[in-house]
Design an enzyme around this catalytic site. Structure first.
Site, mmCIF file in Angstrom:
data_model
loop_
_atom_site.group_PDB
_atom_site.id
_atom_site.type_symbol
_atom_site.label_atom_id
_atom_site.label_comp_id
_atom_site.label_asym_id
_atom_site.label_seq_id
_atom_site.Cartn_x
_atom_site.Cartn_y
_atom_site.Cartn_z
ATOM 1 N N GLY A 6 0.819 -1.209 0.000
ATOM 2 C CA GLY A 6 0.000 0.000 0.000
ATOM 3 C C GLY A 6 0.851 1.257 0.000
ATOM 4 C CG LEU A 8 1.610 3.911 -5.142
ATOM 5 C CD1 LEU A 8 1.086 3.634 -6.559
ATOM 6 C CD2 LEU A 8 2.726 4.950 -5.185
ATOM 7 N N GLY A 9 -0.615 4.701 -0.859
ATOM 8 C CA GLY A 9 -1.768 5.131 -0.053
ATOM 9 C C GLY A 9 -1.451 6.340 0.809
ATOM 10 C CD GLN A 10 -4.326 9.687 5.260
ATOM 11 O OE1 GLN A 10 -4.894 8.713 5.739
ATOM 12 N NE2 GLN A 10 -4.444 10.895 5.782
ATOM 13 C CG ASP A 32 -0.349 0.885 -4.160
ATOM 14 O OD1 ASP A 32 -0.419 1.391 -3.028
ATOM 15 O OD2 ASP A 32 -1.338 0.755 -4.911
ATOM 16 C CB ILE A 33 -3.100 -2.962 -6.060
ATOM 17 C CG1 ILE A 33 -3.843 -3.849 -7.077
ATOM 18 C CG2 ILE A 33 -3.887 -1.685 -5.776
ATOM 19 C CD1 ILE A 33 -5.145 -4.423 -6.553
ATOM 20 N NE ARG A 34 -3.356 2.889 -5.492
ATOM 21 C CZ ARG A 34 -3.648 3.732 -4.491
ATOM 22 N NH1 ARG A 34 -4.430 4.782 -4.704
ATOM 23 N NH2 ARG A 34 -3.141 3.534 -3.280
ATOM 24 C CE1 TYR A 137 -10.838 1.799 10.291
ATOM 25 C CE2 TYR A 137 -10.052 0.747 8.279
ATOM 26 C CZ TYR A 137 -9.845 1.604 9.350
ATOM 27 O OH TYR A 137 -8.638 2.252 9.484
ATOM 28 C CE LYS A 141 -7.503 -1.037 10.133
ATOM 29 N NZ LYS A 141 -6.201 -1.351 9.484
HETATM 30 C C1 VAH Z 1 -10.897 6.162 8.526
HETATM 31 N N1 VAH Z 1 -8.847 7.503 8.435
HETATM 32 O O1 VAH Z 1 -11.492 7.208 8.643
HETATM 33 C C2 VAH Z 1 -9.377 6.173 8.766
HETATM 34 C C3 VAH Z 1 -9.066 5.896 10.213
HETATM 35 C C4 VAH Z 1 -9.567 6.486 12.588
HETATM 36 C C5 VAH Z 1 -9.885 6.755 11.169
HETATM 37 O O2 VAH Z 1 -9.222 4.555 10.524
HETATM 38 O O3 VAH Z 1 -11.453 5.126 8.251
#
Ligand code: VAH
Length: 311
Positions: A6, A8-10, A32-34, A137, A141
């Site tokens: 990842g 190229l990600g944030q 990265d996948i991109r 998400y 996590k």
């Molecule tokens: C999101 N920036 O908003 C991420 C992060 C705590 C927020 O996990 O999903």
């Protein structure tokens, strides 16, 4: 040598630059996948983290000793595509942990304040507490934290992680997060002098400026393992604010800035399920975590850097 997924990600895009500054360009393999599309500033490989064979091959080819697994779908995207999110977030994590186990690599992946849910104590959320998130998400996590701890206890893989708050940066905008409003607001303030927030006033969430997040990753990975009572994952935070507070800070620099609201029920619902503020004492005590930027300092730097970038 370090393999980053990842990249190229944030977080990945800035982590790659930071680690190359510290350890040398050729010692950090960005994937990265991109396609990198000319963004390469060092070794780069295309990698879809669902492809465990290719991940193993790249790690072996470059003889890496560390993997930093940064590739994942963020909260809003995951909520819109829960099955795809489970498969990518958990499948990618398992592949990265298996690569770390097979090649005896040190391992990092971020968790999030999203690993907490509505029944978690909301203020000064403890390091060890109830974690029953109500988003895909968050489920990813929490499962990811438990899986990374399992690989440490069961196989001795040196896994480490932090629960990141919303991360704010001027280099690579986040994609599909709930806290993205706190990044967008700075871009819009410079470009249009106004911002319509999809998160309602009064909604407190933990946040951190990207330079502090990158330092936290390096400090944790270089910490003495004997001092770590926790592994996956440490609460880390720099500040907690609600939309009116970041708007007021921007107005100190752009007095004509106008804030308005058009609340998105999906992302507001996600934000409501997260803590208002978390406690980072364990990270401070076990590996000296310390954030340098507060809302005031971050706003000065974000506006200064974005003025150069956008105008
Ligand atoms: C999101 N920036 O908003 C991420 C992060 C705590 C927020 O996990 O999903």
């Amino acid at each position: 040598r370090i393999l980053i997924t990842g990249a190229l990600g944030q977080i990945g895009s800035e982590l790659t630059v930071k680690l190359r500054d510290i350890y040398g360009t050729d010692n950090v393999i960005a994937t990265d996948i991109r396609p990198a599309e000319g963004q390469e500033t060092g070794p780069f490989e295309r990698l879809d983290v669902s492809d465990n064979y290719k991940m193993y091959e790249i790690a072996k080819k470059y003889e890496v000793d560390t993997i930093m697994h940064m590739a994942a779908l963020l909260s809003a995207t995951a909520e819109a595509r829960p099955v795809f999110a489970w498969n990518l977030n958990m499948g990618g994590l398992m592949n990265a942990l298996e690569t770390a186990r097979e090649l005896n690599l040190q391992f990092f992946t971020p968790s999030s304040i999203g690993a907490f849910g509505p029944t978690t104590p909301k203020d000064n959320t403890p390091q060890d507490t109830i974690q029953r998130p109500t988003t895909m998400y968050g489920v990813n996590k929490v499962a990811g934290e438990l899986l990374a701890d399992y690989y440490y206890h069961k196989f001795g893989v040196d896994t480490r992680g932090v629960r990141f708050p919303g991360l704010i940066s001027y280099v690579t905008p986040p994609g599909g997060g709930t806290t993205d409003y706190a990044v967008e607001i700075y871009y819009e303030a410079i470009k249009n002098g106004k911002y319509t927030s999809y998160i309602d006033k009064g909604t407190y969430m933990d946040m951190m400026y990207m330079p502090d997040a990158l330092n936290a990753i390096v400090d944790l990975m270089e910490a003495d393992p004997a001092k770590l009572k926790h592994r996956n994952a440490f609460n880390v935070t720099a500040m907690s604010f609600e939309p009116e507070e970041i708007a007021a800070e921007i107005k100190k620099h752009i007095p004509t800035f106008e804030m308005s609201y058009a609340v998105d029920p999906i992302r507001q619902g996600i934000a409501n399920s997260w803590p208002n503020s978390i406690d980072a004492t364990s990270a401070q005590e076990e590996w000296g975590f310390k954030a340098k930027y507060d809302l005031k300092d971050m706003t000065v730097d974000m506006l200064e850097k974005l003025k150069l970038k956008l105008v």
